[in-house]
Design an enzyme around this catalytic site. Structure first.
Site, PDB file in Angstrom:
ATOM      1  N   ASP A 102       2.144  32.422 -18.459  1.00  0.00           N
ATOM      2  CA  ASP A 102       2.685  31.398 -19.342  1.00  0.00           C
ATOM      3  C   ASP A 102       3.525  30.457 -18.487  1.00  0.00           C
ATOM      4  OD1 ASP A 102       3.554  30.250 -21.844  1.00  0.00           O
ATOM      5  OD2 ASP A 102       3.323  32.247 -22.728  1.00  0.00           O
ATOM      6  N   ASP A 110       2.917  25.960 -22.055  1.00  0.00           N
ATOM      7  CA  ASP A 110       3.749  25.909 -23.255  1.00  0.00           C
ATOM      8  C   ASP A 110       4.036  24.460 -23.669  1.00  0.00           C
ATOM      9  OD1 ASP A 110       5.470  27.656 -24.991  1.00  0.00           O
ATOM     10  OD2 ASP A 110       7.082  26.442 -24.155  1.00  0.00           O
ATOM     11  N   GLU A 158      -0.892  24.825 -24.969  1.00  0.00           N
ATOM     12  CA  GLU A 158      -0.474  24.969 -26.370  1.00  0.00           C
ATOM     13  C   GLU A 158      -0.394  23.546 -26.921  1.00  0.00           C
ATOM     14  OE1 GLU A 158       3.122  26.809 -29.104  1.00  0.00           O
ATOM     15  OE2 GLU A 158       3.578  25.826 -27.219  1.00  0.00           O
ATOM     16  N   HIS A 188       2.252  34.956 -30.841  1.00  0.00           N
ATOM     17  CA  HIS A 188       3.642  35.430 -30.907  1.00  0.00           C
ATOM     18  C   HIS A 188       4.547  34.525 -31.737  1.00  0.00           C
ATOM     19  CE1 HIS A 188       3.599  32.345 -27.928  1.00  0.00           C
ATOM     20  NE2 HIS A 188       4.905  32.350 -27.845  1.00  0.00           N
ATOM     21  N   ASP A 189       4.018  33.417 -32.244  1.00  0.00           N
ATOM     22  CA  ASP A 189       4.837  32.481 -33.018  1.00  0.00           C
ATOM     23  C   ASP A 189       4.505  32.451 -34.505  1.00  0.00           C
ATOM     24  OD1 ASP A 189       6.234  31.541 -30.784  1.00  0.00           O
ATOM     25  OD2 ASP A 189       4.694  30.044 -30.343  1.00  0.00           O
TER      26      ASP A 189
HETATM   27  C1  GLC Z   1       6.222  27.560 -27.650  1.00  0.00           C
HETATM   28  C2  GLC Z   1       6.244  29.065 -27.556  1.00  0.00           C
HETATM   29  C3  GLC Z   1       7.384  29.574 -28.383  1.00  0.00           C
HETATM   30  C4  GLC Z   1       8.650  29.034 -27.811  1.00  0.00           C
HETATM   31  C5  GLC Z   1       8.604  27.514 -27.699  1.00  0.00           C
HETATM   32  C6  GLC Z   1       9.676  27.018 -26.797  1.00  0.00           C
HETATM   33  O1  GLC Z   1       5.956  27.101 -28.912  1.00  0.00           O
HETATM   34  O2  GLC Z   1       5.008  29.570 -27.943  1.00  0.00           O
HETATM   35  O3  GLC Z   1       7.430  30.966 -28.442  1.00  0.00           O
HETATM   36  O4  GLC Z   1       9.732  29.392 -28.601  1.00  0.00           O
HETATM   37  O5  GLC Z   1       7.403  27.052 -27.141  1.00  0.00           O
HETATM   38  O6  GLC Z   1       9.384  27.358 -25.465  1.00  0.00           O
END
Ligand code: GLC
Length: 553
Positions: free
Chosen positions: A100, A201, A256, A329-330
């Site tokens: 990541d 990310d 993402e 995970h979100d």
């Molecule tokens: C992304 C991650 C999340 C995190 C955010 C800030 O959305 O998937 O878990 O809190 O970025 O880094």
């Protein structure tokens, strides 16, 4: 035009949330040796690529998404030697490992930020966004994605810094050439180690609209798309990472994609763009989020889901690629959000498995989905750990919501639903740890766990294995076209994948029987999640995959 062949299109990703996967030391936190001890589980399942969420040095304000040293492993996860061993062990099993990469922001405890905040004229000042206040308040009206203002006042220089996430996650300023060079160095460091790529990310947010004008928009989804993401230099920055470093390695990059929509996706993933290989778009994940976001729920239907899948497939065609996933995970557990985690937990988890493994795109399976893990309903807010819950709770209670009402929103939508420990067996804490877990195990671990799944016939785990094997042998599921087929019932989802062969997937996403109104005389039923001899009627949550027989056979 034919779809270009790539290993990352054919393979399947499994996402590990390391804190919650397997503890090997008894400190209640999952770690790298724990992951190593479970690699055979993943190999056995049929996984090819493992994505691990951040394991770098971090004060853990946002569980590792706030990085204070990009070159160090957090001691709670192990050492760099453990990491090197993990990479070797993954590779020796014929799998790949992706990391990541969190480069929209760092931790406020990163030395760059510590230097940046020290004075207005230090060389690190422009690694972040600093602005004077306006009318006694922050520079503009941006809200943080985790609640409250996106600006934090810092006494030392009497200015505010920008943080789209928590105040311990200051946004990095990619306008700085020096910062971008640091980014390339980090990427090169990890690629030189031999990892197989990155999940990037919130990558669409790295270029800011520098005028920092107040936003008039009150729908948070639109704010993300039109104000926080897709800034003027985003494509230039992503392309530069590719040109400067990534193109020299045979690796994959998946971004993402908050704010990436069908109309702009090809700018990021078009094969001629040299930016990202593919994205995790979030459109279906944001379904049900009202104007204020996930804790402001609105109804949605399967029609919405199907429309999103079709729209994306039409937009991409043969020119780009996406990942297919229904949780991470979100977001809440997919069987709780899209299936029926009570009466039809097994069947609906299997149906969702068939869905993510047969749509066009690289499937990504989140840890625990392979055994149908469900959302958790802790009775007390104190049992939750996610910073988002506590930041947002304050806002909602200030607005007059009762604590009980807020707790029920967390039950349905909180991120800790997917962060409870992996349920390996029926022993204490689900076999996750010998100590006290950092977050409680879902109390249903004694019935839902890997050991039990592996003993059962018709298990969720077994069905994943079967479909994953099938996918390896039927490249039509990778490269074939996708088209939804209309049905008389809204509760059926039928689509075809057409390539070297024609495959038809039929999903009954309801608690009721449905008539199959389809001519199946020339079809062979290759996969089915229920023991149902009556082909004319689909049982609740029944999922099937048919293959059209060749004329000669
Ligand atoms: C992304 C991650 C999340 C995190 C955010 C800030 O959305 O998937 O878990 O809190 O970025 O880094």
């Amino acid at each position: 035009m034919a779809v270009t062949k790539k290993w990352w299109k054919e393979e399947v990703i499994y996402q590990i949330y390391p804190r919650s996967f397997q503890d090997s030391t008894g400190d209640g936190i999952g770690d790298i040796q724990g992951i190593i001890s479970r690699l055979d589980h993943l190999k056995d399942l049929g996984i090819d690529i493992i994505w691990i969420c951040p394991i770098y040095m971090s004060p853990n304000d946002d569980n590792g998404y706030d990085i204070s040293d990009y070159y160090e492993i957090h001691p709670e996860f192990g050492t760099m030697a453990d990491f090197d061993q993990l990479l070797d062990e993954v590779h020796s099993r014929g799998m790949r490992l992706i990391m990541d990469l969190v480069l929209n922001h760092s931790s406020d405890e990163h030395e760059w930020f510590e230097k940046s905040r020290a004075s207005k004229d230090n060389p690190y000042r422009d690694y972040y966004f600093w602005k004077p206040g306006k009318n006694g308040g922050p520079p503009n009206n941006f809200n943080s994605i985790f609640g409250g203002s996106a600006w934090e006042y810092d006494e030392i220089t009497d200015e505010y810094y920008l943080h789209l996430f928590t105040k311990k996650q200051p946004d990095l300023n990619w306008e700085s050439d020096a910062l971008r060079n640091e980014v390339y160095k980090i990427i090169r460091y990890w690629l030189e180690k031999g990892i197989d790529g990155f999940r990037m990310d919130v990558i669409p947010c790295i270029s800011k609209r520098l005028e920092f004008a107040d936003t008039e928009l009150d729908d948070f989804n639109r704010v993300i798309e039109e104000v926080y993401a897709n800034g003027p230099r985003v494509h230039e920055f992503i392309n530069a990472m590719y040109e400067q470093v990534i193109k020299n390695y045979d690796v994959m990059t998946v971004g993402e994609g908050p704010g990436i929509k069908p109309h702009n996706c090809l700018l990021y993933i078009g094969e001629d763009r040299n930016e990202l290989d593919f994205v995790f778009h979030l459109e279906h994940m944001f379904l049900g989020h009202g104007p204020l976001g996930k804790f402001d729920p609105i109804p949605f239907s399967w029609r919405d889901i199907k429309d999103i899948f079709q729209r994306w497939d039409d937009a991409i065609g043969e020119s780009g690629w996406i990942s297919i996933f229904l949780d991470n995970h979100d977001f809440p557990r997919m069987v709780s959000r899209f299936g029926n985690d009570q009466e039809y937990r097994v069947e609906s988890a299997q149906l969702l498995a068939l869905l993510i493994l047969t749509l066009r795109g690289t499937p990504c399976i989140y840890q625990g989905s392979e055994i149908g893990m469900t959302n958790v309903h802790f009775d007390k807010i104190e049992d939750y750990r996610d910073i988002e819950v506590f930041n947002v709770q304050k806002e909602y209670l200030d607005r007059g919501m009762s604590p009980a009402e807020f707790l029920s929103l967390v039950h349905d939508n909180g991120r800790d639903n997917v962060r409870t420990p992996m349920q390996w067996d029926a022993s204490a804490h689900g076999g996750f740890t010998n100590g006290t877990p950092w977050i409680n195990v879902n109390p249903n671990y004694s019935t839902i766990n890997v050991a039990r799944e592996r003993e059962k016939s018709n298990s969720i785990f077994g069905f994943y294995q079967e479909v994953l094997q099938y996918r390896k042998h039927h490249k039509t599921l990778v490269y074939g076209t996708y088209q939804e087929i209309s049905t008389a019932s809204d509760d059926l989802y039928v689509y075809q994948r057409v390539g070297e062969e024609t495959l038809i997937i039929v999903l009954n996403h309801s608690n009721n029987q449905q008539k199959l109104e389809m001519d199946i005389t020339d079809m062979h039923l290759d996969l089915q999640n229920r023991d149902n001899p009556n082909e004319a009627v689909l049982q609740p949550w029944e999922a099937r995959l048919y293959r059209k027989k060749h004329k000669s056979s």
